[in-house]
Design a protein around this motif. Structure first.
Motif, PDB file in Angstrom:
ATOM      1  N   ALA A 183       5.753   7.628   3.241  1.00 28.76           N
ATOM      2  CA  ALA A 183       5.185   7.147   2.065  1.00 28.76           C
ATOM      3  C   ALA A 183       5.918   5.938   1.366  1.00 28.76           C
ATOM      4  CB  ALA A 183       5.111   8.398   1.013  1.00 28.76           C
ATOM      5  N   PHE A 184       7.317   6.230   1.559  1.00 26.88           N
ATOM      6  CA  PHE A 184       8.131   4.752   1.192  1.00 26.88           C
ATOM      7  C   PHE A 184       7.793   3.867   1.710  1.00 26.88           C
ATOM      8  CE2 PHE A 184      11.655   8.053  -0.486  1.00 26.88           C
ATOM      9  CZ  PHE A 184      11.616   7.895  -1.727  1.00 26.88           C
ATOM     10  N   THR A 185       7.768   3.923   2.978  1.00 26.60           N
ATOM     11  CA  THR A 185       7.572   2.636   3.990  1.00 26.60           C
ATOM     12  C   THR A 185       6.262   1.958   3.742  1.00 26.60           C
ATOM     13  OG1 THR A 185       8.917   3.967   5.737  1.00 26.60           O
ATOM     14  CG2 THR A 185       7.378   2.275   6.583  1.00 26.60           C
ATOM     15  N   GLU A 186       5.059   2.838   3.763  1.00 29.91           N
ATOM     16  CA  GLU A 186       3.971   2.379   3.324  1.00 29.91           C
ATOM     17  C   GLU A 186       3.897   1.684   2.199  1.00 29.91           C
ATOM     18  OE1 GLU A 186       0.085   1.666   1.598  1.00 29.91           O
ATOM     19  OE2 GLU A 186       1.551   3.176   0.957  1.00 29.91           O
ATOM     20  N   TYR A 187       4.421   2.253   0.881  1.00 29.83           N
ATOM     21  CA  TYR A 187       4.464   1.612  -0.177  1.00 29.83           C
ATOM     22  C   TYR A 187       5.239   0.018  -0.309  1.00 29.83           C
ATOM     23  CZ  TYR A 187       3.712   0.922  -5.438  1.00 29.83           C
ATOM     24  OH  TYR A 187       3.444   0.951  -6.453  1.00 29.83           O
ATOM     25  N   ILE A 188       6.337  -0.053   0.508  1.00 31.10           N
ATOM     26  CA  ILE A 188       7.303  -1.118   0.535  1.00 31.10           C
ATOM     27  C   ILE A 188       6.481  -2.302   1.243  1.00 31.10           C
ATOM     28  CG2 ILE A 188       9.236  -2.255   1.590  1.00 31.10           C
ATOM     29  CD1 ILE A 188      10.627   0.456   0.837  1.00 31.10           C
ATOM     30  N   LEU A 189       5.630  -1.931   2.405  1.00 33.05           N
ATOM     31  CA  LEU A 189       5.278  -3.067   2.998  1.00 33.05           C
ATOM     32  C   LEU A 189       3.719  -3.413   2.320  1.00 33.05           C
ATOM     33  CD1 LEU A 189       5.683  -1.700   6.550  1.00 33.05           C
ATOM     34  CD2 LEU A 189       6.846  -3.535   5.442  1.00 33.05           C
ATOM     35  N   ARG A 190       3.054  -2.368   1.601  1.00 32.79           N
ATOM     36  CA  ARG A 190       1.817  -2.767   0.818  1.00 32.79           C
ATOM     37  C   ARG A 190       2.213  -3.666  -0.402  1.00 32.79           C
ATOM     38  NH1 ARG A 190      -0.401   0.927  -2.867  1.00 32.79           N
ATOM     39  NH2 ARG A 190       0.809   2.700  -1.917  1.00 32.79           N
ATOM     40  N   SER A 191       3.567  -3.545  -0.825  1.00 36.11           N
ATOM     41  CA  SER A 191       3.788  -4.268  -1.871  1.00 36.11           C
ATOM     42  C   SER A 191       4.028  -5.744  -1.502  1.00 36.11           C
ATOM     43  CB  SER A 191       5.300  -3.770  -2.477  1.00 36.11           C
ATOM     44  OG  SER A 191       4.786  -2.507  -3.112  1.00 36.11           O
ATOM     45  N   TYR A 192       4.517  -6.045  -0.091  1.00 39.26           N
ATOM     46  CA  TYR A 192       4.618  -7.433   0.281  1.00 39.26           C
ATOM     47  C   TYR A 192       2.987  -7.918   0.432  1.00 39.26           C
ATOM     48  CZ  TYR A 192       9.572  -7.408   1.242  1.00 39.26           C
ATOM     49  OH  TYR A 192      10.950  -7.524   1.084  1.00 39.26           O
ATOM     50  N   GLY A 193       2.273  -7.285   0.308  1.00 36.21           N
ATOM     51  CA  GLY A 193       0.693  -8.000   0.542  1.00 36.21           C
ATOM     52  C   GLY A 193       0.031  -7.630   1.556  1.00 36.21           C
ATOM     53  N   PHE A 194       0.681  -6.736   2.544  1.00 31.22           N
ATOM     54  CA  PHE A 194      -0.136  -6.516   3.662  1.00 31.22           C
ATOM     55  C   PHE A 194      -1.162  -5.329   3.548  1.00 31.22           C
ATOM     56  CE2 PHE A 194       4.110  -7.942   5.147  1.00 31.22           C
ATOM     57  CZ  PHE A 194       3.653  -9.244   6.230  1.00 31.22           C
TER      58      PHE A 194
ATOM     59  N   THR B 102      -2.509  -2.001   4.582  1.00 29.70           N
ATOM     60  CA  THR B 102      -1.811  -0.804   5.248  1.00 29.70           C
ATOM     61  C   THR B 102      -2.851   0.060   5.447  1.00 29.70           C
ATOM     62  OG1 THR B 102      -1.177   0.105   3.337  1.00 29.70           O
ATOM     63  CG2 THR B 102       0.614  -1.307   4.256  1.00 29.70           C
ATOM     64  N   GLY B 103      -2.510   1.059   6.664  1.00 31.45           N
ATOM     65  CA  GLY B 103      -3.481   1.977   6.944  1.00 31.45           C
ATOM     66  C   GLY B 103      -2.034   3.261   7.080  1.00 31.45           C
TER      67      GLY B 103
ATOM     68  N   ARG C 290      -9.723  13.514   3.552  1.00 32.09           N
ATOM     69  CA  ARG C 290      -9.763  12.138   3.462  1.00 32.09           C
ATOM     70  C   ARG C 290      -8.503  11.701   3.105  1.00 32.09           C
ATOM     71  NH1 ARG C 290     -11.505   9.817  -1.354  1.00 32.09           N
ATOM     72  NH2 ARG C 290     -12.200  11.511  -2.836  1.00 32.09           N
ATOM     73  N   GLU C 291      -7.508  12.439   2.419  1.00 26.28           N
ATOM     74  CA  GLU C 291      -6.307  12.107   2.273  1.00 26.28           C
ATOM     75  C   GLU C 291      -5.284  11.930   3.138  1.00 26.28           C
ATOM     76  OE1 GLU C 291      -4.381  15.307  -0.055  1.00 26.28           O
ATOM     77  OE2 GLU C 291      -6.161  15.779  -1.525  1.00 26.28           O
ATOM     78  N   ARG C 292      -5.711  12.171   4.525  1.00 21.79           N
ATOM     79  CA  ARG C 292      -4.891  12.115   5.509  1.00 21.79           C
ATOM     80  C   ARG C 292      -4.882  10.580   6.125  1.00 21.79           C
ATOM     81  NH1 ARG C 292      -4.570  17.297   9.278  1.00 21.79           N
ATOM     82  NH2 ARG C 292      -5.206  19.055   7.571  1.00 21.79           N
ATOM     83  N   ILE C 293      -6.193   9.969   5.725  1.00 17.60           N
ATOM     84  CA  ILE C 293      -6.419   8.581   6.446  1.00 17.60           C
ATOM     85  C   ILE C 293      -6.578   7.572   4.929  1.00 17.60           C
ATOM     86  CG2 ILE C 293      -7.863   7.163   7.790  1.00 17.60           C
ATOM     87  CD1 ILE C 293      -8.905   9.671   8.926  1.00 17.60           C
ATOM     88  N   ARG C 294      -5.452   6.904   4.816  1.00 14.71           N
ATOM     89  CA  ARG C 294      -5.293   6.092   3.797  1.00 14.71           C
ATOM     90  C   ARG C 294      -5.300   4.540   3.798  1.00 14.71           C
ATOM     91  NH1 ARG C 294      -2.704   8.786  -0.953  1.00 14.71           N
ATOM     92  NH2 ARG C 294      -2.697  10.942  -0.316  1.00 14.71           N
ATOM     93  N   ILE C 295      -6.036   3.890   3.139  1.00 16.03           N
ATOM     94  CA  ILE C 295      -6.064   2.415   3.190  1.00 16.03           C
ATOM     95  C   ILE C 295      -5.634   1.543   2.041  1.00 16.03           C
ATOM     96  CG2 ILE C 295      -7.478   0.221   3.546  1.00 16.03           C
ATOM     97  CD1 ILE C 295      -7.637   1.959   5.904  1.00 16.03           C
ATOM     98  N   ASN C 296      -4.573   0.899   2.064  1.00 16.32           N
ATOM     99  CA  ASN C 296      -3.891   0.524   0.976  1.00 16.32           C
ATOM    100  C   ASN C 296      -3.443   1.651  -0.104  1.00 16.32           C
ATOM    101  OD1 ASN C 296      -3.619  -2.152   1.693  1.00 16.32           O
ATOM    102  ND2 ASN C 296      -5.469  -2.888   0.753  1.00 16.32           N
ATOM    103  N   GLY C 297      -3.049   2.844   0.660  1.00 13.57           N
ATOM    104  CA  GLY C 297      -2.347   3.813  -0.323  1.00 13.57           C
ATOM    105  C   GLY C 297      -3.446   4.486  -0.823  1.00 13.57           C
ATOM    106  N   GLN C 298      -4.611   4.464  -0.765  1.00 12.06           N
ATOM    107  CA  GLN C 298      -5.689   5.283  -1.258  1.00 12.06           C
ATOM    108  C   GLN C 298      -6.366   6.040  -0.123  1.00 12.06           C
ATOM    109  OE1 GLN C 298      -6.146   5.835  -4.462  1.00 12.06           O
ATOM    110  NE2 GLN C 298      -4.004   4.631  -4.935  1.00 12.06           N
TER     111      GLN C 298
END
Length: 581
Positions: free
Chosen positions: A115-126, A128-129, A140-148
């Protein structure tokens, strides 16, 4: 469309195999009839609930269960079978190479690290899956696009694409279909490829070496969070055996990071890294990273144990950024993929404002989560191992004490607990005794005893009888531990009502048939969310109602919900209605 029509036609065949069972139980004065019905997609429409009901058939698919039994003896068959299922859906392992994967395993904290890793990299504009397990409220919580979590329409669309391809090819493969988790893993890969994510953060299910996510050949970086004893029937009963399994995600030349581990576990990881020709680095303490803040880092996830998870996430995200953005400053030897001689210490680096904000804003429901609903405060943590329960107890005692200092009167403390599987629930309960609860309440991971249309939280792999028996065992363990503490002047629990399924005698605790009935009794109408007219209140005997007098008299009620992520998820379904939409 042809394959889709065949899925629809076969839906009627699923329906023909519907099995219905009923159980009559009486707990805490509640008479409840359980209904467990295995449903199938309607033949005329393919909606979200239809997809979930069909997905649930994979929990008890006979051929899938036979695969599991066979593969326990030869676990390497799991990856072989996974490749076969992947190819039947039209995907190849070569395609997965393009997902720019961060692969994370561990016993405790791997989800938080992701969760930390995904949020950091999403914050850079990437884009994310993020694939994780288990889900709390909806699959569907198991499969997230841009954190959602992916939307219901998107989940339904991609579900039938993958399921249809597997279904139409099963006759040529002995009628086999992938089991529940294996199917969701394939679905996640399909979604991430179709949605063209820039990277995918993949959390291992169980272990690593033979986990179906380990079909990944070329991750960009790997991580191992804190190791401990869990899933012993599958992974082994020693820390060395478990470390061997977790180290199975190492890949030649791919940088890997781990937090500080027990000496024996670290020795095994070192040997695995050398065997795989994988550079392995130990993360520094979180306090060693430099920032422009002039003070300690703030984390969005509570608890001191999150510090090591955050440090691991920083190393994973930084290494990924170095590989993606060649112009980024090379700050440490963490990218030196030539080192295969042993474990080296990764150095800290100065955090960018984006990383600092990413750590502070990360959310991961159900883990050290606090919800305040008027006079009732819920402390939710899905701790289900000894080490995670120790961390939970430390977090709860500190956090609850802070809330109690601000309370305008007396506070009643209530434990709501359940544990499943092979876990030593008695040992975990012993850790909770010093928290001095006024009530200890137990219930199975059943959201509500009254028939519900929510298929996301149905589990057909465990019978209701087994779940209720486990609750009675947990209740007995708590009373035993608490009696042992009498000589230490521990406060006595308020006495619950006699359970009809045990000899007629006073019990120190209460057992309820479902999560909703337990929450309704604990809160005594003081939580407006649970008092919603749509949530039917089950009647209890007057003697049980009378026991709640201290809850009604207290200025505030503090409830710790722990022992199982599934229990926490079931509670959140009632406490956070938006999570079910």
């Amino acid at each position: 469309m042809a394959c889709m029509s065949r899925v629809v036609q076969r839906g009627s065949m699923f329906a023909a195999r519907i099995r219905k069972q009923e159980w009559m139980c009486s707990f805490a004065g509640l008479s409840v009839r359980y209904h467990s019905t295995k449903t199938a997609p309607h033949a005329r429409r393919m909606e979200y609930q239809d997809a979930i009901c069909t997905l649930n058939t994979l929990q008890t698919n006979a051929s899938a269960l036979e695969q599991v039994r066979r593969e326990r003896g030869l676990p390497q068959l799991q990856l072989q079978a996974m490749r076969g299922f992947l190819e039947r859906t039209g995907l190849t392992v070569e395609e997965l190479d393009h997902l720019n994967i961060i692969h994370v395993t561990g016993t405790k904290g791997k989800g938080s690290t992701c969760a930390f890793t995904e949020y950091i990299l999403r914050s850079y504009g990437f884009r994310t899956g993020f694939y994780s397990s288990p889900h709390l409220v909806q699959v569907r919580e198991r499969i997230r696009i841009n954190g959602q979590p992916i939307g219901k329409e998107l989940f339904t669309k991609y579900f039938w694409q993958v399921y249809g391809r597997l279904d139409e090819t099963k006759d040529a493969h002995g009628g086999t279909m992938p089991a529940y988790f294996r199917f969701l893993t394939i679905l996640a890969f399909h979604v991430f490829l179709q949605e063209k994510v820039d990277l995918a953060v993949i959390e291992v299910g169980i272990g690593g070496a033979y986990d179906c996510t380990n079909i990944i050949r070329r991750p960009w970086v790997c991580g191992i969070s804190s190791l401990g004893i869990d899933h012993t029937q599958i992974l082994g009963d020693t820390i060395e055996k478990i470390a061997w399994q977790k180290g199975g995600i190492f890949k030649p030349g791919v940088p890997a990071f781990t937090v500080k581990q027990q000496e024996n576990a670290m020795t095994v990881l070192k040997d695995r890294a050398k065997e795989m020709k994988c550079p392995l680095w130990v993360c520094p303490e979180l306090e060693e990273y430099r920032t422009d803040l002039g003070g300690p880092l703030r984390l969005g996830l509570a608890g001191l144990h999150q510090h090591s998870n955050a440090s691991l996430a920083l190393q994973l995200s930084h290494t990924w950024l170095q590989k993606r953005c060649l112009s980024a400053e090379k700050s440490c030897s963490s990218t030196d993929t030539e080192n295969t001689a042993g474990v080296l210490q990764a150095t800290s680096f100065k955090l960018s404002p984006i990383m600092v904000k990413g750590l502070a804003d990360t959310e991961w429901p159900g883990r050290n989560q606090t919800l305040r609903h008027g006079a009732v405060t819920y402390f939710l943590d899905g701790a289900h191992t000894m080490r995670s329960m120790q961390a939970c107890v430390q977090w709860f005692r500190e956090t609850a004490a802070q809330h109690e200092r601000k309370a305008r009167g007396t506070v009643a403390r209530v434990l709501l607990f359940n544990a499943t599987g092979e876990r030593d629930s008695s040992a975990m309960l012993k850790l909770l005794v010093p928290c001095h609860f006024d009530f200890a309440v137990f219930c199975p991971n059943i959201t509500e005893a009254i028939a519900s249309s929510n298929a996301d939280q149905q589990n057909f792999n465990v019978s209701v009888e087994n779940m209720l028996t486990r609750c009675l065992d947990n209740e007995g363990s708590w009373r035993l531990h608490h009696r042992k503490g009498d000589n230490n002047n521990d406060p006595q629990l308020l006495i619950g009502d006699t359970l009809p399924l045990v000899p007629e005698k006073k019990a120190d605790t209460l057992v309820f048939p479902c999560i909703l009935s337990a929450l309704q009794w604990i809160t005594q109408g003081r939580d407006s969310v649970l008092a919603d007219a749509s949530k039917r209140v089950l009647a209890v005997k007057p003697s049980v109602t009378a026991k709640a007098a201290p809850l009604c008299a207290a200025a505030e009620i503090h409830v710790l919900i722990t022992g199982s992520l599934h229990l926490v998820g079931g509670a959140l379904r009632h406490l956070d209605p938006a999570a079910s939409k």
